[in-house]
Motif scaffolding. Structure first.
Motif, PDB file in Angstrom:
ATOM      1  N   LYS A   1      15.380 -35.958   6.533  1.00 26.58           N
ATOM      2  CA  LYS A   1      14.464 -35.694   7.633  1.00 26.58           C
ATOM      3  C   LYS A   1      14.499 -36.773   8.711  1.00 26.58           C
ATOM      4  CE  LYS A   1      10.540 -37.639   5.076  1.00 26.58           C
ATOM      5  NZ  LYS A   1       9.182 -37.348   4.529  1.00 26.58           N
ATOM      6  N   LYS A   2      15.055 -37.953   8.367  1.00 23.76           N
ATOM      7  CA  LYS A   2      15.176 -39.025   9.347  1.00 23.76           C
ATOM      8  C   LYS A   2      16.568 -39.047   9.993  1.00 23.76           C
ATOM      9  CE  LYS A   2      11.750 -42.111   7.281  1.00 23.76           C
ATOM     10  NZ  LYS A   2      11.491 -43.459   6.727  1.00 23.76           N
ATOM     11  N   GLY A   3      17.379 -38.074   9.651  1.00 22.30           N
ATOM     12  CA  GLY A   3      18.713 -37.984  10.236  1.00 22.30           C
ATOM     13  C   GLY A   3      19.766 -38.818   9.542  1.00 22.30           C
ATOM     14  N   LYS A   4      19.452 -39.374   8.382  1.00 23.03           N
ATOM     15  CA  LYS A   4      20.408 -40.206   7.650  1.00 23.03           C
ATOM     16  C   LYS A   4      21.382 -39.326   6.876  1.00 23.03           C
ATOM     17  CE  LYS A   4      20.609 -43.873   4.173  1.00 23.03           C
ATOM     18  NZ  LYS A   4      19.799 -44.734   3.263  1.00 23.03           N
ATOM     19  N   LEU A   5      22.638 -39.720   6.880  1.00 23.09           N
ATOM     20  CA  LEU A   5      23.671 -38.947   6.196  1.00 23.09           C
ATOM     21  C   LEU A   5      23.483 -38.998   4.684  1.00 23.09           C
ATOM     22  CD1 LEU A   5      26.390 -37.350   6.456  1.00 23.09           C
ATOM     23  CD2 LEU A   5      27.555 -39.565   6.212  1.00 23.09           C
ATOM     24  N   LEU A   6      23.407 -37.820   4.070  1.00 26.31           N
ATOM     25  CA  LEU A   6      23.289 -37.733   2.620  1.00 26.31           C
ATOM     26  C   LEU A   6      24.573 -37.259   1.956  1.00 26.31           C
ATOM     27  CD1 LEU A   6      19.774 -36.039   2.264  1.00 26.31           C
ATOM     28  CD2 LEU A   6      20.334 -38.467   2.061  1.00 26.31           C
ATOM     29  N   GLY A   7      25.304 -36.399   2.647  1.00 20.95           N
ATOM     30  CA  GLY A   7      26.514 -35.857   2.054  1.00 20.95           C
ATOM     31  C   GLY A   7      27.274 -34.992   3.035  1.00 20.95           C
ATOM     32  N   VAL A   8      28.319 -34.356   2.514  1.00 23.36           N
ATOM     33  CA  VAL A   8      29.164 -33.508   3.345  1.00 23.36           C
ATOM     34  C   VAL A   8      29.675 -32.341   2.511  1.00 23.36           C
ATOM     35  CG1 VAL A   8      31.273 -34.793   2.827  1.00 23.36           C
ATOM     36  CG2 VAL A   8      31.115 -33.513   4.965  1.00 23.36           C
ATOM     37  N   ILE A   9      29.850 -31.214   3.167  1.00 23.58           N
ATOM     38  CA  ILE A   9      30.480 -30.051   2.520  1.00 23.58           C
ATOM     39  C   ILE A   9      31.673 -29.646   3.375  1.00 23.58           C
ATOM     40  CG2 ILE A   9      30.216 -27.652   1.776  1.00 23.58           C
ATOM     41  CD1 ILE A   9      27.237 -28.151   1.470  1.00 23.58           C
ATOM     42  N   THR A  10      32.824 -29.503   2.749  1.00 25.57           N
ATOM     43  CA  THR A  10      34.043 -29.110   3.450  1.00 25.57           C
ATOM     44  C   THR A  10      34.481 -27.729   2.986  1.00 25.57           C
ATOM     45  OG1 THR A  10      35.560 -30.023   1.804  1.00 25.57           O
ATOM     46  CG2 THR A  10      34.729 -31.545   3.496  1.00 25.57           C
ATOM     47  N   ASP A  11      35.454 -27.177   3.685  1.00 24.19           N
ATOM     48  CA  ASP A  11      35.984 -25.877   3.260  1.00 24.19           C
ATOM     49  C   ASP A  11      36.619 -25.973   1.880  1.00 24.19           C
ATOM     50  OD1 ASP A  11      38.142 -27.397   4.016  1.00 24.19           O
ATOM     51  OD2 ASP A  11      38.916 -25.959   5.484  1.00 24.19           O
ATOM     52  N   GLY A  12      37.112 -27.150   1.515  1.00 21.22           N
ATOM     53  CA  GLY A  12      37.651 -27.347   0.177  1.00 21.22           C
ATOM     54  C   GLY A  12      36.558 -27.250  -0.878  1.00 21.22           C
ATOM     55  N   ASP A  13      35.405 -27.837  -0.580  1.00 24.79           N
ATOM     56  CA  ASP A  13      34.267 -27.727  -1.503  1.00 24.79           C
ATOM     57  C   ASP A  13      33.854 -26.271  -1.672  1.00 24.79           C
ATOM     58  OD1 ASP A  13      34.026 -30.539  -1.829  1.00 24.79           O
ATOM     59  OD2 ASP A  13      32.937 -30.664   0.075  1.00 24.79           O
ATOM     60  N   LEU A  14      33.870 -25.543  -0.560  1.00 22.06           N
ATOM     61  CA  LEU A  14      33.475 -24.130  -0.597  1.00 22.06           C
ATOM     62  C   LEU A  14      34.453 -23.310  -1.440  1.00 22.06           C
ATOM     63  CD1 LEU A  14      31.559 -21.929   0.361  1.00 22.06           C
ATOM     64  CD2 LEU A  14      32.920 -21.736   2.462  1.00 22.06           C
ATOM     65  N   ARG A  15      35.750 -23.569  -1.310  1.00 19.88           N
ATOM     66  CA  ARG A  15      36.749 -22.841  -2.099  1.00 19.88           C
ATOM     67  C   ARG A  15      36.573 -23.120  -3.591  1.00 19.88           C
ATOM     68  NH1 ARG A  15      40.141 -24.286   2.223  1.00 19.88           N
ATOM     69  NH2 ARG A  15      40.922 -26.094   1.054  1.00 19.88           N
ATOM     70  N   ARG A  16      36.328 -24.379  -3.914  1.00 23.83           N
ATOM     71  CA  ARG A  16      36.131 -24.733  -5.326  1.00 23.83           C
ATOM     72  C   ARG A  16      34.865 -24.073  -5.881  1.00 23.83           C
ATOM     73  NH1 ARG A  16      38.682 -29.382  -3.363  1.00 23.83           N
ATOM     74  NH2 ARG A  16      36.728 -30.255  -2.554  1.00 23.83           N
ATOM     75  N   LEU A  17      33.831 -23.999  -5.037  1.00 22.75           N
ATOM     76  CA  LEU A  17      32.594 -23.341  -5.457  1.00 22.75           C
ATOM     77  C   LEU A  17      32.847 -21.870  -5.761  1.00 22.75           C
ATOM     78  CD1 LEU A  17      29.481 -23.500  -5.798  1.00 22.75           C
ATOM     79  CD2 LEU A  17      29.307 -22.896  -3.368  1.00 22.75           C
ATOM     80  N   LEU A  18      33.599 -21.206  -4.903  1.00 25.75           N
ATOM     81  CA  LEU A  18      33.883 -19.783  -5.100  1.00 25.75           C
ATOM     82  C   LEU A  18      34.730 -19.551  -6.350  1.00 25.75           C
ATOM     83  CD1 LEU A  18      34.615 -18.781  -1.402  1.00 25.75           C
ATOM     84  CD2 LEU A  18      32.631 -18.085  -2.767  1.00 25.75           C
ATOM     85  N   ASP A  19      35.600 -20.507  -6.667  1.00 23.77           N
ATOM     86  CA  ASP A  19      36.468 -20.374  -7.836  1.00 23.77           C
ATOM     87  C   ASP A  19      35.696 -20.517  -9.149  1.00 23.77           C
ATOM     88  OD1 ASP A  19      38.748 -19.897  -6.401  1.00 23.77           O
ATOM     89  OD2 ASP A  19      39.397 -21.999  -6.369  1.00 23.77           O
ATOM     90  N   HIS A  20      34.635 -21.331  -9.140  1.00 20.17           N
ATOM     91  CA  HIS A  20      33.975 -21.675 -10.399  1.00 20.17           C
ATOM     92  C   HIS A  20      32.530 -21.195 -10.505  1.00 20.17           C
ATOM     93  CE1 HIS A  20      37.233 -24.751  -9.993  1.00 20.17           C
ATOM     94  NE2 HIS A  20      37.393 -24.442 -11.267  1.00 20.17           N
ATOM     95  N   TYR A  21      32.052 -20.530  -9.484  1.00 19.38           N
ATOM     96  CA  TYR A  21      30.654 -20.084  -9.517  1.00 19.38           C
ATOM     97  C   TYR A  21      30.627 -18.569  -9.360  1.00 19.38           C
ATOM     98  CZ  TYR A  21      25.596 -20.569  -8.835  1.00 19.38           C
ATOM     99  OH  TYR A  21      24.229 -20.517  -8.977  1.00 19.38           O
TER     100      TYR A  21
END
Length: 321
Positions: A236-256
């Motif tokens: 909520k303060k604009g601090k970076l917590l993480g990132v999601i890439t298209d690679g993360d999305l592909r892996r999610l689709l493969d295993h979820y």
């Protein structure tokens, strides 16, 4: 075929021998020549006839590109008016194999009358050029590399190597840095590598992909598809917590196997995103991407807020790599 290869190797051997002989000749005279160039209050004027002149043009170009104003003066043109470019504060560097080439010999008295200092790179230490030089550097060779021992080959190589040694010694004494070189070569590859920073190439403002830590994957996917396959996640303060890439999305689709749109982004995001600051060189960003095998870096400020994103494609398009 074997004859051609044998001949080529013999040329290389002779030229290596000629260059190796120069090592013992880098002495006090070399230091004096360097100091004359460093203390020159005008320009360095380089001259030479024929093949020596071509080496002289290269020396003038190297000096100019490394912070020492230099100019090549053709000796024939010099005797027909171009001597007007020579001032009393200039330094003359003359390259000559024989040291008694007619065009050079005719030029010497006028140069002495002008009162300029003369440094010579010469292949004959018993020549008129040496006698009229303030400093003479020995670039003599025992034999040319050509089988006839006539065509300037080893002699021009020796002159080239000694002139390169001069130029490097001069710009080293001036503490000439890659940044200085880049400023004189802004369109060159090195210029782009040294001058272009992350800030120059990063996407910023509305082009930064970002979603809240409270967002679901549906929002993240929409952000990713509209902004080159990546999104940051911030608190909520604009601090970076993480990132999601298209690679993360592909892996999610493969295993979820379940529906993913309603998943919280915090369950999918990479909590150790690779980052860089905007002040870093773009070349460093490219190197980091290569080492991590990724195609984008998040640009953060000192509060770890995303202020930009830099893509490998943009770095390549800019000619940095």
């Amino acid at each position: 075929m074997q004859k051609i290869i044998k001949q080529a190797k013999e040329v290389i051997r002779r030229e290596i021998k000629a260059v190796s002989a120069l090592l013992k000749r880098v002495d006090q005279s070399f230091t004096e020549a360097v100091n004359l160039i460093l203390n020159c209050q005008g320009r360095v004027i380089v001259t030479g006839m024929g093949k020596s002149g071509i080496i002289g043009q290269k020396l003038a170009a190297t000096l100019t590109s490394t912070g020492t104003p230099a100019h090549f003066l053709h000796p024939v043109e010099a005797m027909h008016g171009d001597l007007g470019v020579v001032g009393e504060k200039d330094l003359i560097i003359i390259i000559s194999k024989s040291g008694e080439t007619e065009e050079i010999y005719e030029l010497l008295p006028t140069l002495k009358r002008l009162g300029v200092k003369i440094v010579s790179l010469v292949g004959n230490l018993n020549s008129p050029l040496v006698r009229m030089s303030d400093v003479a550097l020995d670039v003599s060779v025992k034999e040319e590399a050509c089988p006839l021992d006539l065509i300037p080959t080893s002699s021009t190589t020796a002159a080239l190597v000694m002139s390169d040694a001069l130029a490097v010694a001069v710009f080293s004494e001036r503490n000439f840095q890659p940044e200085d070189f880049a400023l004189l070569h802004p369109k060159g590859t090195l210029g782009r590598k040294v001058l272009l920073r992350v800030e120059d190439l990063m996407l910023k403002g509305k082009d930064i992909p970002v979603v809240s830590e409270k967002a679901k994957m549906k929002e993240a996917i929409l952000e990713m598809t509209s902004k080159r396959g990546i999104t940051t996640i911030v608190d909520k303060k604009g601090k970076l917590l993480g990132v999601i890439t298209d690679g993360d999305l592909r892996r999610l689709l493969d295993h979820y196997s379940k529906e993913i749109f309603s998943l919280p982004v915090t369950e999918v995001m990479n909590r150790s995103p690779k980052t860089i600051t905007k002040e870093e060189l773009a070349a460093k960003a490219a190197k980091l991407m290569e080492s991590y095998r990724i195609t984008a870096l998040i640009v953060i400020d000192n509060r770890k807020h995303p202020v930009g994103i830099i893509h490998l494609h943009d770095i390549m398009q800019a000619g940095v790599v």
